[in-house]
Design an enzyme around this catalytic site. Structure first.
Site, PDB file in Angstrom:
ATOM      1  N   ASP A 224       0.838  -1.206   0.000  1.00 18.43           N
ATOM      2  CA  ASP A 224       0.000   0.000   0.000  1.00 18.43           C
ATOM      3  C   ASP A 224       0.872   1.254   0.000  1.00 18.43           C
ATOM      4  OD1 ASP A 224      -2.262  -1.647   0.155  1.00 18.43           O
ATOM      5  OD2 ASP A 224      -2.004  -1.826   2.318  1.00 18.43           O
TER       6      ASP A 224
ATOM      7  N   HIS B 256      -5.789  -3.409   5.119  1.00 17.78           N
ATOM      8  CA  HIS B 256      -5.096  -3.767   3.872  1.00 17.78           C
ATOM      9  C   HIS B 256      -6.059  -4.136   2.740  1.00 17.78           C
ATOM     10  CE1 HIS B 256      -1.862  -5.106   1.327  1.00 17.78           C
ATOM     11  NE2 HIS B 256      -2.250  -6.360   1.350  1.00 17.78           N
TER      12      HIS B 256
END
Ligand code: APR
Length: 327
Positions: A150, A178
């Protein structure tokens, strides 16, 4: 000098991740485990001229040996998300796989660091924690969900908007979870001022949150991110190995907030409610999480709102994970 096991080493993520770990000078032993194809992968990678010794472990009968005397287990085992597959389908399969693998680690290398890649990380990390708790070997400083991708995407996508930015050097704190809207990039706290308009901030945030879908779509049925994920997993593992060897390193990860009760108070103050797990930038040391890193400023109103949205979904994901282990 660190012994590393990669569980799911023959997969789309596992193979490039195994190669990258073979290239890591801090690795002395590399145990490659999978339920298929792993002898070929291990033989192939073993020829790369670095000092790490590569050993292959095939099938459930060799799982115990694969996770014996290891310092770090990285878990990319599972099934990738494919178009048409519900999150529930993916969850049930991967949850069972992660549970089995962590049970084996708890039994044979209870001190090992564990880095979970298998999705959904928001639930598989709580699963791993519950398994370790049940075995009486849970140390929240040693368990991580890998969220580096990310941050990697945030840095790279920011450069797409601001070509003057060095994507490799830019650090954007990404907090929350996530997947999808649980991913909250704090673009206002990026290491380089990006000077984004509100509209750019919204667009970039959405692109980071759903970056994985760009890959799923482009692969057209063949799976989800593997190469960028392997890069991110190797970057996380390298940070952890450097920390084990005494360097001060900051790396983002999805952790149990019990690892740093003081830091957890601050995180909860961001609007994360009473969650037990959260992705945060973490200061790593020889024993794993030393403390949650300072964010370097207060999030904007937009970011705080995004954290509140993330927290609600995350709470449900975490509960699902814990309930899976409780049966
Ligand atoms: N034990 C060990 N390995 C397993 C097990 C198991 N019980 N079950 C499956 N595997 C292995 C598969 O044999 C395969 O080699 O895990 C590997 C997974 O590889 P891929 O199917 O290519 O999936 P990949 O794209 O690598 O994604 C794996 O990571 O990002 C997540 O959502 C993704 O959860 C998925 C995982």
């Amino acid at each position: 000098m660190v012994s590393v096991a990669i569980l799911g080493a023959a997969g789309g993520i596992g193979q490039p991740l195994s190669l990258l770990m073979k290239l890591n000078a801090g690795v002395t032993k590399l145990h490659l485990y999978d339920i298929v194809n792993v002898p070929g992968v291990a033989a192939d990678i073993s020829h790369v001229a670095t000092n790490a010794e590569v050993q292959s472990f095939l099938g459930a009968g060799q799982l115990a040996a694969a996770v014996t005397k290891i310092d770090l287990a990285i878990i990319p085992a599972g099934v990738p998300r494919k178009p048409g597959m519900t999150r529930d389908d993916l969850f049930k399969i991967n949850a069972g796989i992660v549970k089995t693998l962590v049970e084996a680690i708890a039994a044979h290398s209870p001190q090992a660091f564990i880095a979970v890649i298998s999705n959904p990380v928001n639930s598989t990390v709580p699963i791993a924690a519950e398994v370790l708790k049940a075995k009486g070997v849970f140390d929240p400083r040693r368990l991580f969900g890998v969220t580096t991708l990310d941050v990697v995407r945030a840095s790279r996508f920011a450069r797409d908007l601001r070509p003057g930015v060095d994507a490799a050097a830019l650090r954007v704190p990404v907090v929350g979870g996530h997947s999808g809207t649980t991913i909250v990039p704090l673009l206002s706290l990026a290491s380089t001022r990006l000077g984004l308009s509100d509209e750019e901030t919204e667009e970039l945030t959405t692109r980071i949150q759903f970056g994985g879908d760009e890959v799923v779509k482009a692969k057209d049925g063949a799976g989800s991110a593997t190469l960028s994920m392997a890069y991110a997993g190797a970057r996380f593992a390298d940070s952890l190995i450097r920390a084990i060897n005494g360097d001060a390193v900051v790396e983002p990860a999805f952790i149990a907030l019990a690892a740093d009760p003081d830091g957890a108070k601050e995180v909860r103050g961001l609007g994360a409610g009473d969650l037990d797990y959260f992705a945060v930038p973490v200061e790593l040391g020889p024993r794993g999480v030393q403390r949650i890193a300072q964010l370097g400023g207060a999030p904007t109103a937009f970011e705080r709102k995004a954290i509140a949205v993330a927290a609600e979904a995350l709470a449900a994901n975490i509960k699902t994970g814990a309930a899976f282990v409780a049966g």
